[in-house]
Design a protein around this motif. Structure first.
Motif, PDB file in Angstrom:
ATOM      1  N   VAL A 110     -22.885   6.618  47.036  1.00 32.46           N
ATOM      2  CA  VAL A 110     -23.088   6.833  45.604  1.00 32.46           C
ATOM      3  C   VAL A 110     -22.121   7.920  45.149  1.00 32.46           C
ATOM      4  O   VAL A 110     -22.138   9.032  45.671  1.00 32.46           O
ATOM      5  N   PHE A 111     -21.277   7.575  44.198  1.00 32.07           N
ATOM      6  CA  PHE A 111     -20.303   8.535  43.690  1.00 32.07           C
ATOM      7  C   PHE A 111     -20.823   9.313  42.491  1.00 32.07           C
ATOM      8  O   PHE A 111     -20.346  10.419  42.224  1.00 32.07           O
ATOM      9  N   GLU A 112     -21.753   8.723  41.766  1.00 31.92           N
ATOM     10  CA  GLU A 112     -22.136   9.332  40.500  1.00 31.92           C
ATOM     11  C   GLU A 112     -23.610   9.112  40.223  1.00 31.92           C
ATOM     12  O   GLU A 112     -24.261   8.240  40.816  1.00 31.92           O
ATOM     13  N   ASP A 113     -24.123   9.894  39.289  1.00 37.45           N
ATOM     14  CA  ASP A 113     -25.486   9.774  38.804  1.00 37.45           C
ATOM     15  C   ASP A 113     -25.425   9.288  37.355  1.00 37.45           C
ATOM     16  O   ASP A 113     -24.750   9.913  36.517  1.00 37.45           O
ATOM     17  N   ILE A 114     -26.132   8.176  37.066  1.00 37.55           N
ATOM     18  CA  ILE A 114     -26.106   7.585  35.734  1.00 37.55           C
ATOM     19  C   ILE A 114     -27.397   7.925  35.017  1.00 37.55           C
ATOM     20  O   ILE A 114     -28.500   7.708  35.541  1.00 37.55           O
ATOM     21  N   SER A 115     -27.265   8.458  33.820  1.00 37.75           N
ATOM     22  CA  SER A 115     -28.428   8.853  33.028  1.00 37.75           C
ATOM     23  C   SER A 115     -29.185   7.615  32.554  1.00 37.75           C
ATOM     24  O   SER A 115     -28.595   6.566  32.283  1.00 37.75           O
ATOM     25  N   ASP A 116     -30.504   7.748  32.444  1.00 38.07           N
ATOM     26  CA  ASP A 116     -31.342   6.666  31.934  1.00 38.07           C
ATOM     27  C   ASP A 116     -31.328   6.591  30.410  1.00 38.07           C
ATOM     28  O   ASP A 116     -31.743   5.585  29.835  1.00 38.07           O
ATOM     29  N   GLU A 117     -30.848   7.616  29.764  1.00 39.45           N
ATOM     30  CA  GLU A 117     -30.852   7.671  28.302  1.00 39.45           C
ATOM     31  C   GLU A 117     -29.675   6.876  27.738  1.00 39.45           C
ATOM     32  O   GLU A 117     -28.542   6.999  28.221  1.00 39.45           O
ATOM     33  N   THR A 118     -29.940   6.070  26.703  1.00 38.09           N
ATOM     34  CA  THR A 118     -28.902   5.293  26.022  1.00 38.09           C
ATOM     35  C   THR A 118     -28.372   6.085  24.835  1.00 38.09           C
ATOM     36  O   THR A 118     -29.149   6.614  24.031  1.00 38.09           O
ATOM     37  N   VAL A 119     -27.059   6.168  24.741  1.00 33.18           N
ATOM     38  CA  VAL A 119     -26.405   6.949  23.695  1.00 33.18           C
ATOM     39  C   VAL A 119     -25.629   6.001  22.792  1.00 33.18           C
ATOM     40  O   VAL A 119     -25.045   5.018  23.249  1.00 33.18           O
ATOM     41  N   LYS A 120     -25.619   6.303  21.502  1.00 35.23           N
ATOM     42  CA  LYS A 120     -24.873   5.527  20.533  1.00 35.23           C
ATOM     43  C   LYS A 120     -23.656   6.310  20.079  1.00 35.23           C
ATOM     44  O   LYS A 120     -23.762   7.499  19.758  1.00 35.23           O
ATOM     45  N   GLY A 121     -22.491   5.676  20.085  1.00 36.41           N
ATOM     46  CA  GLY A 121     -21.259   6.362  19.705  1.00 36.41           C
ATOM     47  C   GLY A 121     -20.257   5.415  19.086  1.00 36.41           C
ATOM     48  O   GLY A 121     -20.503   4.223  18.913  1.00 36.41           O
ATOM     49  N   GLN A 122     -19.083   5.968  18.778  1.00 36.79           N
ATOM     50  CA  GLN A 122     -18.025   5.199  18.117  1.00 36.79           C
ATOM     51  C   GLN A 122     -16.743   5.300  18.931  1.00 36.79           C
ATOM     52  O   GLN A 122     -16.371   6.376  19.404  1.00 36.79           O
ATOM     53  N   VAL A 123     -16.063   4.173  19.082  1.00 38.46           N
ATOM     54  CA  VAL A 123     -14.849   4.104  19.894  1.00 38.46           C
ATOM     55  C   VAL A 123     -13.696   4.776  19.150  1.00 38.46           C
ATOM     56  O   VAL A 123     -13.378   4.400  18.016  1.00 38.46           O
ATOM     57  N   LEU A 124     -13.100   5.766  19.774  1.00 44.33           N
ATOM     58  CA  LEU A 124     -11.902   6.405  19.232  1.00 44.33           C
ATOM     59  C   LEU A 124     -10.625   5.747  19.751  1.00 44.33           C
ATOM     60  O   LEU A 124      -9.658   5.595  19.027  1.00 44.33           O
ATOM     61  N   LYS A 125     -10.655   5.369  21.035  1.00 39.27           N
ATOM     62  CA  LYS A 125      -9.495   4.732  21.646  1.00 39.27           C
ATOM     63  C   LYS A 125      -9.999   3.668  22.625  1.00 39.27           C
ATOM     64  O   LYS A 125     -10.637   3.985  23.609  1.00 39.27           O
ATOM     65  N   PRO A 126      -9.720   2.388  22.341  1.00 38.71           N
ATOM     66  CA  PRO A 126     -10.176   1.339  23.262  1.00 38.71           C
ATOM     67  C   PRO A 126      -9.296   1.269  24.500  1.00 38.71           C
ATOM     68  O   PRO A 126      -8.192   1.831  24.532  1.00 38.71           O
ATOM     69  N   PHE A 127      -9.792   0.586  25.503  1.00 35.55           N
ATOM     70  CA  PHE A 127      -9.017   0.368  26.725  1.00 35.55           C
ATOM     71  C   PHE A 127      -7.958  -0.697  26.453  1.00 35.55           C
ATOM     72  O   PHE A 127      -8.272  -1.788  25.986  1.00 35.55           O
ATOM     73  N   GLU A 128      -6.707  -0.385  26.706  1.00 34.81           N
ATOM     74  CA  GLU A 128      -5.597  -1.304  26.439  1.00 34.81           C
ATOM     75  C   GLU A 128      -5.395  -2.218  27.641  1.00 34.81           C
ATOM     76  O   GLU A 128      -4.911  -1.791  28.685  1.00 34.81           O
ATOM     77  N   LYS A 129      -5.755  -3.491  27.472  1.00 43.26           N
ATOM     78  CA  LYS A 129      -5.688  -4.430  28.580  1.00 43.26           C
ATOM     79  C   LYS A 129      -4.266  -4.855  28.900  1.00 43.26           C
ATOM     80  O   LYS A 129      -3.973  -5.256  30.027  1.00 43.26           O
ATOM     81  N   ASP A 130      -3.372  -4.798  27.902  1.00 43.64           N
ATOM     82  CA  ASP A 130      -2.020  -5.305  28.124  1.00 43.64           C
ATOM     83  C   ASP A 130      -1.118  -4.305  28.842  1.00 43.64           C
ATOM     84  O   ASP A 130       0.035  -4.618  29.134  1.00 43.64           O
ATOM     85  N   VAL A 131      -1.627  -3.096  29.130  1.00 43.17           N
ATOM     86  CA  VAL A 131      -0.812  -2.106  29.841  1.00 43.17           C
ATOM     87  C   VAL A 131      -0.855  -2.404  31.332  1.00 43.17           C
ATOM     88  O   VAL A 131      -1.926  -2.636  31.909  1.00 43.17           O
ATOM     89  N   ILE A 132       0.311  -2.403  31.970  1.00 41.95           N
ATOM     90  CA  ILE A 132       0.388  -2.663  33.407  1.00 41.95           C
ATOM     91  C   ILE A 132      -0.288  -1.516  34.155  1.00 41.95           C
ATOM     92  O   ILE A 132      -0.041  -0.340  33.866  1.00 41.95           O
TER      93      ILE A 132
END
Length: 800
Positions: free
Chosen positions: A271-293
């Motif tokens: 296990v690398f990380e601990d994931i919180s059970d709480e759901t958070v609502k937010g807004q995307v500032l920068k999406p993941f660019e799929k076309d980048v190598i």
């Protein structure tokens, strides 16, 4: 720690030494190259002392950069790791450093360059010494101890965590090699400590992240780092795959950490990380660019989301490619739900389990379209038929927002259409669907209801006539039927299929029906649904074709009609429904060749519908035509002679007079009493509605008529003004010139014209004055030439 370059034999002036530049092969210290340039930062040579050196404290360290708090002034300067002159793993928050201030070429902001760690002034012995760890570096103890023997005498030297190479944890009894350093007070310490042989091997955990031939790498669970391994160090004959959880030891080979004694663990052990059970609502500032190598991507977590923390402060968190619930397209400004994952190794937080909210479409005003999944290919590509446009668009199954839902043909979906990014380079405008969501069944409507319960007549059946192969739904388009009806005072047609009918058993041509009218969204075409029969046409008689019908060996349905037009060797039959003309040949289709001589416009006939490899009712022909005695056809809804007589004007002639018009039936409009004729009723008429079947009614002709119960004009009589004239001259025994009071009219005897010319003239619509020859003129008596004055006087004496 950092040390000045100096051999052990003679001690030069003490200064700053870079431990990473130690050359093991020559046992010499390599000089520092101070001329470096990175990210627009230019640094001078420290040996020339071109800039002013300052001191500061490391305040913050991130992935590839950090910040320094100046000691001599209130300033906080950015610096990149490439400007640090040492092993960056030895640099910790709170360490004192020395640097030069310069300016970023792009932004002009002050930054720190040529950063070096400040350490006590020490002298480093060149040779490496072998020793054993006697005490560990623990939380309570900042230093550990190493013992070694020299000429039979045992020595103990202190060391810190920063003195250990390879970021390994030394345990008691571990065998190590190191160098001896002496500070200006004469105190000795161990530095550049390297683990050579662990007394009690420590088990580490990780996940196999790459494999190639006989070696691979493991992502460690204790530190943010990958470690190299050979396949020969894997225990037993287990087969490793990327993503497998493993346990291993660490050993040093040639100064590098190598994973050994690798064993496979059950999936989910690491296990690398601990994931919180709480759901958070937010807004995307920068999406993941799929076309980048991937190899050109510097940051493994390039995405950014902004959300409001419990203390109402705005927090920015990063995310990567695998943190979305699915591989759908995210856009700047999208509203999303996610959970916070905290890395156990460096406490770095990121957003994960990201799902797109419906609020994104509402807030952004994004245009969403609806359709039905038409097909799905094996490569994960599908096609959607749009509801409002007659096109299909492709989509990837990974664009489904609900990754847990099954995607099958026939599913109703909602989606966004964009231009395919890959088509930009190929000068192609191909469109694709993204951000696909499922809709409840029945949500997608291809057509809109216009009106219910419209009355009409069947013009074309939704299946082929008897004698031909019926259409099937397997691999073939269904046959399309047509209905004719009145809508908003205009003659309209609508299409329908067999599935739109209540029962096909009662369906025949000329059926009176009721249906619901719809308009197709994508092409604005009118279609009929819920089609049901209300009134059957005149019931056809089943006649055995033996004897009277010589052209067929089977039983056929017999229909009745009126001769609408006769040409050279062929003619047209008007159907009882006034919806079309049936073509027939005199010689090939007429049953009794002797009856042709008695055939004329308006004659009553019976016939069968031909089946000559045609699927369109417009091309159907009449076969086995037989002349009937006058009065044989009994029409429904006819009126008696005492019914009210109306006056009207012809608005549309029969198609036999104007082949270019779409409708067959003629149209008469009743004349209004107040002079406003446009608001008066209009009535269809056919050949059978004319008192004189050979009457040629043109547009604008005044008529007198009656209306039957089917709202058709019958007993039509043309109202024409008669003019009197004098025959002015004769030629060859025929009338040549007639003198009207206002003009001369040249004519020839109609009997002298060929039949094809007479028929052609009948088809030409005209609004000019017409002349009707009541009788043929008589020629002059003997001894008189022409219509001379002497003949006129002689005629007057004869009559008196």
């Amino acid at each position: 720690m950092s040390y000045e370059k100096s051999p052990i034999e003679n001690f030069p002036p003490i200064g700053v030494f870079n431990a990473d530049l130690f050359n093991e092969k020559t046992n010499n210290i390599m000089p520092v190259n101070s001329n470096r340039s990175h990210f627009g930062i230019s640094c001078g040579d420290t040996t020339n002392n071109q800039g002013t050196r300052e001191t500061g404290i490391i305040e913050k360290l991130l992935h590839s950069y950090g910040f320094i708090q100046c000691c001599e002034r209130q300033a906080r300067l950015f610096f990149h790791f490439s400007q640090f002159g040492g092993n960056i793993e030895h640099l910790k928050i709170g360490d004192p450093v020395e640097f030069e201030m310069t300016y970023d070429r792009r932004t002009g902001k002050p930054i720190a360059s040529i950063v070096t760690k400040i350490a006590p002034e020490v002298v480093l012995r060149e040779e490496r010494v072998i020793g054993t760890v006697t005490s560990e570096v623990s939380v309570g103890e900042a230093q550990g101890r190493i013992t070694y023997e020299n000429k039979g005498e045992c020595f103990f030297l202190p060391f810190s965590k920063d003195d250990v190479e390879g970021n390994v944890t030394l345990r008691i009894s571990d065998q190590v090699s190191f160098q001896i350093a002496t500070n200006n007070k004469g105190n000795l310490s161990a530095t550049h400590v390297r683990l050579e042989n662990a007394a009690h091997p420590v088990k580490y955990q990780g996940v196999v992240c790459s494999l190639k031939d006989e070696y691979g790498s493991i992502e460690r669970a204790d530190v943010v780092k990958e470690i190299f391994f050979h396949m020969q160090d894997v225990n037993c004959d287990i087969k490793l795959n990327p993503g497998d959880d493993v346990e291993f030891n660490i050993q040093m080979k040639h100064g590098k950490e190598i994973a050994c004694n690798i064993e496979k663990l059950p999936s989910g052990s690491v296990v690398f990380e601990d994931i919180s059970d709480e759901t958070v609502k937010g807004q995307v500032l920068k999406p993941f660019e799929k076309d980048v190598i991937p190899r050109e991507r510097n940051d493994p977590l390039p995405g950014r989301i902004k959300y409001r923390a419990p203390d109402y402060s705005e927090v920015e968190v990063s995310f990567g490619e695998k943190d979305q619930k699915g591989d759908f397209t995210l856009r700047h400004g999208d509203w999303v739900e996610f959970r916070i994952a905290t890395d156990r190794r460096d406490q770095l937080k990121r957003a994960t389990c990201i799902s797109l909210l419906e609020d994104s479409f509402t807030v952004s005003g994004e245009r969403r379209e609806q359709g039905v999944i038409d097909s799905i290919e094996d490569d994960g590509i599908g096609f959607i038929q749009l509801a409002e446009r007659d096109i299909k668009v492709t989509f990837k199954l990974t664009e489904m927002l609900d990754v847990d839902a099954d995607c099958t043909v026939g599913d109703e979906v909602e989606f966004t259409i964009i231009l395919d990014p890959s088509s930009v380079f190929s000068n192609n405008s191909r469109q694709i669907g993204i951000r696909v969501t499922h809709l409840p069944p029945g949500s997608v409507q291809y057509d809109v209801l216009i009106q219910e319960g419209i009355e009409g007549v069947v013009k074309k059946l939704p299946f082929r006539e008897a004698g031909t192969k019926k259409m099937t739904m397997n691999g073939n388009e269904p046959e399309i039927g047509e209905v004719s009806f009145q809508f908003n005072g205009e003659e309209e047609t609508a299409k329908f299929t067999a599935k739109d009918c209540d029962s096909l058993n009662n369906f025949q041509l000329d059926n009176k029906i009721k249906f619901d009218l719809y308009k197709v969204k994508r092409n604005k075409e009118l279609i009929a649904k819920n089609v049901r029969v209300t009134v059957m046409p005149v019931k056809p008689v089943i006649v055995h074709t033996k004897g009277s019908f010589q052209n067929s060996n089977n039983d056929k349905k017999v229909f009745q009609g009126f001769i609408a037009a006769l040409k050279d060797g062929y003619g047209f039959i008007e159907t009882l429904a006034l919806d079309r003309e049936m073509f027939f040949h005199f010689k090939s289709e007429f049953n009794n060749i002797d009856s042709v001589t008695g055939l004329e416009v308006g004659s009553e006939v019976e016939y069968c519908i031909g089946t000559r490899n045609t699927s369109s009712n417009h091309n159907m022909v009449a076969e086995n035509v037989r002349l009937l005695p006058a009065g044989t056809i009994k029409l429904e809804g006819m009126v008696d002679e005492n019914s009210s007589i109306l006056n009207g004007v012809v608005k549309r002639p029969l198609r036999s007079l104007n082949p270019d018009q779409k409708e067959y039936a003629g149209l008469i409009q009743e004349m209004g009493i107040d002079g406003d004729d446009d608001k008066c009723a209009k009535y269809k008429f056919g050949i059978y509605g004319l008192k004189n079947k050979s009457e040629l009614l043109q547009i604008g002709d005044p008529v007198r008529f009656q209306v039957d119960s089917n709202k058709r004009a019958v007993n039509i009589v043309a109202l024409r003004d008669k003019s009197r004239a004098t025959v002015d001259s004769m030629k060859g025994g025929r009338v040549y010139r007639i003198h009207f009071p206002s003009y001369l009219f040249y004519c020839s005897d109609a009997n002298a014209r060929p039949e094809r010319l007479i028929n052609r003239l009948k088809l030409i619509p005209s609004t000019n004055p017409k002349m009707i020859i009541v009788r043929q003129p008589k020629g002059p008596e003997t001894n008189y030439k022409g219509f001379s004055k002497e003949y006129q006087r002689w005629r007057n004496t004869k009559t008196t």
